[in-house]
Design an enzyme around this catalytic site. Structure first.
Site, PDB file in Angstrom:
ATOM      1  N   CYS A 125       0.755  -1.263   0.000  1.00 49.57           N
ATOM      2  CA  CYS A 125       0.000   0.049   0.159  1.00 49.57           C
ATOM      3  C   CYS A 125       0.793   1.449   0.071  1.00 49.57           C
ATOM      4  O   CYS A 125       0.229   2.182  -0.261  1.00 49.57           O
ATOM      5  CB  CYS A 125      -0.914   0.136   1.252  1.00 49.57           C
ATOM      6  SG  CYS A 125      -2.248  -1.206   1.141  1.00 49.57           S
ATOM      7  N   HIS A 267      -2.702   7.241   2.240  1.00 51.74           N
ATOM      8  CA  HIS A 267      -3.373   5.814   1.801  1.00 51.74           C
ATOM      9  C   HIS A 267      -4.494   5.766   2.415  1.00 51.74           C
ATOM     10  O   HIS A 267      -4.600   5.790   3.568  1.00 51.74           O
ATOM     11  CB  HIS A 267      -2.435   4.964   2.069  1.00 51.74           C
ATOM     12  CG  HIS A 267      -2.767   3.506   1.833  1.00 51.74           C
ATOM     13  ND1 HIS A 267      -3.332   3.011   0.607  1.00 51.74           N
ATOM     14  CD2 HIS A 267      -2.893   2.456   2.904  1.00 51.74           C
ATOM     15  CE1 HIS A 267      -3.929   2.138   0.870  1.00 51.74           C
ATOM     16  NE2 HIS A 267      -3.560   1.475   2.190  1.00 51.74           N
ATOM     17  N   ASN A 297     -10.069   0.165   0.506  1.00 46.35           N
ATOM     18  CA  ASN A 297      -8.716   0.398   0.285  1.00 46.35           C
ATOM     19  C   ASN A 297      -8.308  -0.174  -1.095  1.00 46.35           C
ATOM     20  O   ASN A 297      -8.369  -1.442  -1.202  1.00 46.35           O
ATOM     21  CB  ASN A 297      -8.144  -0.594   1.440  1.00 46.35           C
ATOM     22  CG  ASN A 297      -6.641  -0.455   1.596  1.00 46.35           C
ATOM     23  OD1 ASN A 297      -6.030  -0.298   0.468  1.00 46.35           O
ATOM     24  ND2 ASN A 297      -5.841  -0.805   2.694  1.00 46.35           N
TER      25      ASN A 297
END
Ligand code: COA
Length: 358
Positions: A125, A267, A297
Site C-alpha cells: 500500500c 493512503h 482500500n
C-alpha cells in the site's frame, strides 16, 4: 522507537525537479455495497461503516486483471497531460497479472508506448509513494524527461471472499500520474520524500504462497496460503504511528510546519486510521482528503484515486501544498510533499468505469 537511523530522505534538486502534469483514476464498473457483502458474510453495513468508514467498493469483473485497470488509468493520465509518449512506465501493484514477467511492459505496449523503459515497483500500500520517488528520481537524475506512474490493484483476486475481516476492506481500482522535467519552484514540483521499511513485520500483511519461499518447500501450497492475510489490530497501530511519523519527517526535511499543509492525502486504509493520523499531526479534519467511503482500500491505487477525486471535485486547488503519506505491507512507509499544479479538468473516477456509484 521511530527514530530511524536509516531510510531515504530526499530533497528535490533546485535545477531539475519532477513536475506533476497529468492525473487520472479509473474504477471497474461493478459496485459492491456493504449490504451485498452482508448477504454472504456474517457482517453488517453498520459494523463495516463504524469500524472502517467504508460504504462500498468496486470489484473487477471475472477475467479482468490489474493491467486492464492500469491501461485505462494510464490512457486517461496521458490524455490529461496532453502527452502521447513518455520515457518510462512504472506500475506499482501487489496484484501483478503474473508473477513473471512484470506488468509494466505489457501496460506500456497496450498504451502504444512499446520501447519505453517499463518496470514494476512492489511496496504494497506504500507502492504509489515509492513509485513516485522512483519516477521523480529518474527525472532528477536526467535519466528520463517524462514518466507515467500507475498504481493499480485488484485485491478482489487475492482476498478470500469468505474472510469477513479483509473482504470488507479492499476494493479494486487504478490511478495514474504523468511527471515531466521542470523546476523545483514550479507548481506541481514533487518535493521532499521520506521512505522507510521494517521487514521484521513481514507476517503482518502477506500472501504466504506463490513465491520462492513456498515453492522451495516440498509439497503443494495449502489453499488458504494463496489468500491475502492481514493482522488487522497490529496493522492498525503501525499504520497510525508510521504514517504520522513519516509525514512529520517529510515536513522537517522540507522545513515546513503542519499548518502550512493545505491537504493531507493519506493512503486510504480505513477512515479511523486516517482521522487519527490527521489528529496526531494536529491537522484540522477539513484538510484531510478521503474517498475511502466510496472505494475502500485500493492498495497502490488509493492515493492517486483520492487525488483524482479531490481534483475532480476542486477540493485541491493549484498552488496548494499537498502532503501524501502511506503505510503498507513489508512493512513499508513513505511520505511526499508537493505543490498542486494547474491541470486540465479531471474526470471523476466514479464516472470512468461506466457505472455511477449508488
Ligand atoms: N463484521 C462483523 N464482525 C467482525 C468483522 C466483520 N466484518 N470482522 C471482524 N469482526 C469481529 C471479530 O471477529 C471480533 O469478534 P470477537 O470480539 O467476537 O472476537 C470483533 O469483530 C472485533 O474484531 P477486531 O479484529 O478486534 O476488530 P477491529 O476493531 O480491530 O477491526 C479491522 C478490524 C480489520 C477493521 C481493523 O483492525 C482495521 O481496520 N485494521 C487496519 C486494517 C487496514 O486498514 N489495513 C490496511 C493498512 S495498509
Amino acid at each position: 522507537m521511530l527514530d530511524q537511523p536509516f531510510g531515504i530522505s530526499m530533497r528535490p534538486p533546485a535545477e531539475r525537479a519532477a513536475v506533476l502534469c497529468g492525473l487520472a483514476g479509473w474504477l471497474p464498473p461493478r459496485v459492491v455495497t456493504n449490504d451485498e457483502l452482508s448477504q454472504r458474510l456474517d457482517t453488517t453495513d453498520a459494523w463495516i461503516r463504524t469500524r472502517t468508514g467504508i460504504g462500498r467498493r468496486r470489484f473487477a469483473d471475472p477475467g479482468q486483471a490489474t493491467s486492464d485497470l492500469a491501461v485505462e488509468a494510464g490512457r486517461l493520465a496521458l490524455a490529461s497531460a496532453g502527452q502521447e509518449h513518455v520515457d518510462a512506465v512504472i506500475v506499482t501493484t501487489t496484484t501483478p497479472d503474473r508473477s513473471c514477467p512484470a506488468t509494466a511492459p505489457l501496460v506500456a505496449s497496450r498504451l502504444g508506448l512499446a520501447g519505453a523503459a517499463a518496470f514494476d515497483v512492489g511496496a504494497v500500500c506504500t507502492g504509489f509513494v515509492y513509485g513516485l520517488a522512483a519516477a521523480a528520481s529518474l527525472i532528477t537524475a536526467q535519466v528520463a524527461d517524462s514518466v507515467l506512474l500507475i498504481g493499480a490493484d485488484t485485491y478482489s483476486t487475492i482476498v478470500d471472499p469468505h474472510d469477513r475481516t479483509n473482504a470488507i476492506i479492499f476494493g479494486d481500482g487504478a490511478g495514474a500520474v504523468v511527471l515531466r522535467a521542470g523546476h523545483a519552484d514550479e507548481r506541481g514540483a514533487v518535493g521532499h520524500f521520506d521512505l522507510g521499511s521494517d521487514g521484521t513485520g513481514e507476517e503482518l500483511i502477506m500472501v504466504a504462497a506463490g513465491g520462492s519461499r513456498q515453492r522451495s518447500t516440498p509439497g503443494p501450497a495449502e489453499p488458504q496460503d494463496r489468500h491475502f492475510t492481514m493482522r488487522g489490530k497490529e496493522v492498525y497501530r503501525h499504520a497510525v504511528t508510521r504514517m504520522a511519523a513519516s509525514a512529520r519527517a517529510t515536513l522537517t526535511l522540507a522545513d515546513r510546519k503542519v499548518d502550512e499543509v493545505d491537504h493531507l492525502v493519506p493512503h486510504q486504509a480505513n477512515l479511523r486510521i486516517l482521522r487519527t493520523v490527521a489528529d496526531d499531526l494536529g491537522l484540522p479534519a477539513e484538510r484531510l482528503v478521503t474517498n475511502v467511503e466510496s472505494v475502500g482500500n485500493t492498495g497502490a491505487a488509493s492515493i492517486p484515486l483520492a487525488l483524482a477525486d479531490a481534483a475532480a471535485e476542486h477540493t485541491i486547488r493549484p498552488g496548494e501544498r499537498v502532503l501524501l503519506t502511506a503505510f503498507g505491507g513489508g512493512l513499508t512507509w513513505g511520505s511526499c510533499l508537493l505543490t498542486w499544479p494547474t491541470l486540465p479538468p479531471i474526470a471523476h473516477p466514479h464516472d470512468s468505469g461506466g457505472t455511477q456509484a449508488p
